[in-house]
Design a protein around this motif. Structure first.
Motif, PDB file in Angstrom:
ATOM      1  N   THR A   1       0.837  -1.194   0.000  1.00 13.69           N
ATOM      2  CA  THR A   1       0.000   0.000   0.000  1.00 13.69           C
ATOM      3  C   THR A   1       0.874   1.247   0.000  1.00 13.69           C
ATOM      4  O   THR A   1       1.995   1.245   0.517  1.00 13.69           O
ATOM      5  CB  THR A   1      -0.914   0.035   1.244  1.00 13.69           C
ATOM      6  N   LEU A   2       0.342   2.302  -0.581  1.00  8.35           N
ATOM      7  CA  LEU A   2       1.084   3.553  -0.725  1.00  8.35           C
ATOM      8  C   LEU A   2       1.022   4.355   0.571  1.00  8.35           C
ATOM      9  O   LEU A   2      -0.052   4.623   1.101  1.00  8.35           O
ATOM     10  CB  LEU A   2       0.491   4.365  -1.874  1.00  8.35           C
ATOM     11  N   GLN A   3       2.224   4.737   1.083  1.00  6.04           N
ATOM     12  CA  GLN A   3       2.275   5.587   2.272  1.00  6.04           C
ATOM     13  C   GLN A   3       2.597   7.038   1.934  1.00  6.04           C
ATOM     14  O   GLN A   3       2.178   7.943   2.645  1.00  6.04           O
ATOM     15  CB  GLN A   3       3.331   5.065   3.260  1.00  6.04           C
ATOM     16  N   MET A   4       3.377   7.253   0.890  1.00  5.84           N
ATOM     17  CA  MET A   4       3.717   8.620   0.485  1.00  5.84           C
ATOM     18  C   MET A   4       3.957   8.654  -1.008  1.00  5.84           C
ATOM     19  O   MET A   4       4.509   7.716  -1.577  1.00  5.84           O
ATOM     20  CB  MET A   4       4.978   9.129   1.209  1.00  5.84           C
ATOM     21  N   GLU A   5       3.549   9.754  -1.625  1.00 11.18           N
ATOM     22  CA  GLU A   5       3.818   9.995  -3.040  1.00 11.18           C
ATOM     23  C   GLU A   5       4.072  11.484  -3.192  1.00 11.18           C
ATOM     24  O   GLU A   5       3.275  12.311  -2.776  1.00 11.18           O
ATOM     25  CB  GLU A   5       2.641   9.554  -3.901  1.00 11.18           C
ATOM     26  N   TRP A   6       5.212  11.848  -3.754  1.00 13.30           N
ATOM     27  CA  TRP A   6       5.599  13.245  -3.852  1.00 13.30           C
ATOM     28  C   TRP A   6       4.951  13.882  -5.079  1.00 13.30           C
ATOM     29  O   TRP A   6       4.981  13.327  -6.176  1.00 13.30           O
ATOM     30  CB  TRP A   6       7.118  13.357  -3.961  1.00 13.30           C
ATOM     31  N   PRO A   7       4.353  15.059  -4.909  1.00 12.57           N
ATOM     32  CA  PRO A   7       3.646  15.672  -6.039  1.00 12.57           C
ATOM     33  C   PRO A   7       4.587  16.278  -7.086  1.00 12.57           C
ATOM     34  O   PRO A   7       4.149  16.619  -8.172  1.00 12.57           O
ATOM     35  CB  PRO A   7       2.794  16.748  -5.370  1.00 12.57           C
ATOM     36  N   TYR A   8       5.852  16.434  -6.736  1.00 13.96           N
ATOM     37  CA  TYR A   8       6.804  17.025  -7.666  1.00 13.96           C
ATOM     38  C   TYR A   8       7.913  16.021  -7.961  1.00 13.96           C
ATOM     39  O   TYR A   8       7.970  14.941  -7.368  1.00 13.96           O
ATOM     40  CB  TYR A   8       7.377  18.305  -7.073  1.00 13.96           C
TER      41      TYR A   8
END
Length: 738
Positions: free
Chosen positions: A149-156
């Motif tokens: 599962t995804l815990q963090m995804e950077w928008p940039y």
């Protein structure tokens, strides 16, 4: 009549053709691919991963490394084991693989995204783990990776390159700085205001003391769990990829161009040391008494005394290999850069090196038997093997020019050609070399003889030289082109062709006295040309260019086989069986094509993750080798196995006729196969069609048979072996060169 000479007989009676047909790497071992990370489970068990899905495992402290099937060709960047059996590896394009049996089987696990390159892994037990990578992505599992599962995804734009956990406290580092969690990743917060070069790795020895390393000599250190980070100063050329500590005082860093740093006081001082490798180092693993380091081009370094002495666990060479010659079914010689000379007497299973204590690159080799040969290269270097195991003699060429080709007719007469129009001749086995007047300063690339006296040399700027007195004098022959001419081959005593840049093919029908351009149908460079019979020939080159003739080079038709593959070398054993080797620059792989029907169709025989290929050499249908950059040595086998004498010889499925060695001096073996019992007539004819000798004229049972042919009483020249068996008939050109 290509300049490759063999003088041992192939004895293939009593052999059984099995199903497996494979190309396997023989040098460097265990691999020449880049290794990115290594983890050590204990003092004897370790695992390494790298480019194009490679996974290696040792269970004997690195004495042997075994390939494991990863099930992917994606680059793998990290590997993590929680015990000897349970582990994970991850890499490009969302690749995650898991094993429960020590890597005997690796199974794919589903990642949240497939457009992410995963860089690092951390597991604290069999269930809880994290993987980080590009796009600032952090994924988590609590069920052994069955679900991520995804815990963090950077928008940039940004990437995480390293992750470390101590219990549920974790740290990630990358181009986005340093982030920290205290609840297993439920919440991640920025821990440091650091905004310098990217950080590539992070390690903690307890929940307080840790280090992070990265580009531009960056070493960051904390003693309070990351609330405060201070800078430590390293040395080297500025890019640190991996850091490991055995305790709070003793640590090591590896990086670009062989950077290897060691501290014994917790990083207050970092000292530059050597582990014996100048290549980029990517991964380091430490146990109680051992350290492994892995890196570029398959580097594996090992120490059992904390770095006082380092041992390379990579066998073979990483030098670029340029030339190969096969002197028998299991005898090969390989030469390359920095004086590399290797030979094998067991089909390459083991390679023995000859340290000639020279720095020049060796570019060409010619052997008249397994013990006697010559190798030559840059700076005018020439060495002569009198006995491969004991005696190598450096010969004085009298020049500092680079050599591109060596050609020996017999134990006494030979030639060297190369830079600045250099031509050297010897009549005493190389004890003395006499410079011949070439009349040109162009680089000479290839040489072939039409018969005992007439031969030609091809080179840059459209240069063609011809001799009619066995190489004593040469005349410039008009080519009508300024193209670089690279390959030359005579089909018989009169007809020959030259291939070169811009799709150039030149043809002669008068033994090289004059050459006329022929339309090849391609415009790219052509590297190699070969005739398998007086009528059938091929030329290969860039962007998959392959052209074919069936009328002795008068006309050529395109057999284009791969747009993204530059074809480097071609060899035919007879009119039907041939191989081409090239490099597919789009996917960075060596591609080997083969044909069994005279080039009507070509199939990819193998696609290997290796380096720039140079040359291919087959001794028979069952055994061949290829060499290239980075120490690449590949061996092909179709698994011939010995059959007891009382076991019937295998029954072939088709008719065939082969001759080896060819060219020969003065004996050779003519082998034929018949799938059913038949009356067999086997004769040898000269160039005029006159029958010289009858080798067989009786009924044979189905099987494979070898017949010796002795040309001691015959002059040098082109002859033809012809077989007739039932409805089958075939003629094979053979060349006697004394």
């Amino acid at each position: 009549m290509k300049c490759v000479y063999w003088s041992v007989l192939i004895i293939l009676l009593g052999s059984l053709l099995c199903e497996a047909q494979t190309w396997t790497a023989q040098s460097p071992l265990p691999t020449g691919k880049n290794l990115h990370h290594v983890t050590a489970i204990n003092d004897t068990v370790a695992c390494a991963v790298g480019t194009q899905g490679i996974i290696l495992r040792t269970e004997d402290g690195g004495e042997t490394w075994i390939y494991q099937q990863s099930g992917t060709t994606e680059d793998l960047w990290y590997v993590c084991f929680v015990d000897a059996n349970t582990g994970w590896t991850a890499g490009n394009n969302g690749t995650i693989r898991h094993t429960d049996d020590g890597g005997t089987h690796w199974a794919a696990q589903q990642s949240p995204h497939h457009d992410v390159n995963y860089e690092s892994i951390a597991f604290i037990n069999n269930n809880l783990g994290w993987i980080v990578g590009s796009g600032g992505e952090i994924v988590h599992t609590d069920d052994r990776g069955n679900t991520w599962t995804l815990q963090m995804e950077w928008p940039y734009n940004g990437s995480w390159y390293g992750v470390c956990f101590v219990g549920l406290s974790g740290w990630v580092v990358g181009s986005l700085g340093i982030y920290h969690t205290t609840d297993g990743g439920g919440v991640w917060t920025r821990q440091d205001t650091y905004s310098g070069p990217p950080l590539y790795d992070v390690v903690f020895v307890n929940d307080s003391t840790g280090w992070a390393v990265g580009a531009d000599n960056t070493i960051r250190h904390t003693t309070n769990g990351g609330r405060n980070w201070t800078t430590q100063f390293g040395v080297g050329n500025g890019r640190y990829y991996s850091v490991a500590f055995s305790d709070a005082q003793n640590g090591w860093i590896v990086g670009r161009d062989g950077v290897f740093l060691h501290t014994t006081n917790g990083g207050s001082n970092w000292n530059s040391e050597s582990c014996g490798v100048a290549r980029t180092l990517r991964g380091i693993a430490i146990t109680d008494s051992r350290i492994w380091i892995v890196g570029q081009r398959g580097a594996i370094q090992f120490t059992s005394d904390r770095g006082t002495n380092w041992i390379s666990q990579q066998k073979g060479t990483i030098q670029n290999l340029i030339g190969i010659t096969a002197t028998g079914p299991e005898e090969i010689w390989v030469v390359g850069e920095s004086g590399t000379v290797m030979y094998s007497t067991n089909a390459g299973t083991t390679l023995q090196s000859r340290d000639l204590n020279i720095s020049e690159s060796l570019t060409c080799a010619a052997f008249i038997n397994p013990d006697t040969g010559w190798i030559a290269g840059t700076g005018g270097c020439v060495w002569h093997a009198v006995n491969r195991d004991e005696t190598w003699i450096q010969q004085n060429s009298g020049t500092t020019s680079d050599f591109d080709a060596v050609f020996f007719k017999n134990a006494n007469e030979g030639y060297l050609v190369g830079q600045n129009g250099t031509i050297l001749k010897t009549t005493d086995g190389g004890n003395s070399y006499v410079p011949m007047v070439s009349g040109t300063l162009s680089w000479l690339r290839g040489m072939d003889f039409a018969d005992e006296f007439v031969g030609c040399i091809a080179g840059d700027n459209g240069t063609i030289l011809r001799t009619t007195d066995g190489g004593d004098t040469y005349t410039l022959v008009g080519s009508g082109t300024r193209a670089w001419l690279r390959g030359i081959d005579f089909a018989d005593e009169l007809v020959g062709c030259i291939a070169g840049d811009n799709g150039t093919i030149l043809r002669t029908t008068d033994g090289g006295a004059s050459w006329q351009p022929v339309n090849s149908g391609v415009t790219g460079f052509l590297i190699d040309i070969e005739f398998a019979s007086p009528q059938a020939g091929w030329a290969v080159g860039g962007s998959g260019s392959m052209v074919r003739t069936t009328d002795a080079g008068a006309t050529w038709s395109s057999n284009h086989i791969a747009n993204t593959c530059d074809l480097r070398d071609i060899q035919f054993l007879d009119e039907m069986h041939g191989w081409v080797i090239g490099d597919d620059w789009q996917v960075d792989r060596t591609i080997i094509f083969s044909t069994e029907n005279g080039g009507e169709t070509w199939t990819v025989q193998d696609s290997l993750a290796t380096f720039y290929p140079k040359q291919i050499a087959f001794t028979d249908l069952h055994s061949g080798w290829a060499v290239g950059a980075g120490g690449m040595l590949l061996h092909y086998t179709d698994s011939l196995s010995t059959v007891p004498e009382d076991h019937p010889v295998f029954q072939p499925s088709e008719y065939s006729l082969q001759v080896f060695p060819n060219p020969f001096n003065p004996t050779t073996t003519i082998s034929f196969s018949i799938p059913i019992a038949a009356h067999v007539s086997l004769h040898v004819f000269d160039i005029t069609g006159r029958q010289i000798q009858t080798l067989a004229d009786r009924r044979f049972d189905a099987g494979k048979f070898d017949v010796g042919f002795d040309g001691s009483a015959l002059p040098s020249g082109v002859y033809f072996a012809r077989i007739e068996a039932g409805s089958f008939a075939k003629t094979q050109k053979i060349v006697l060169l004394k």
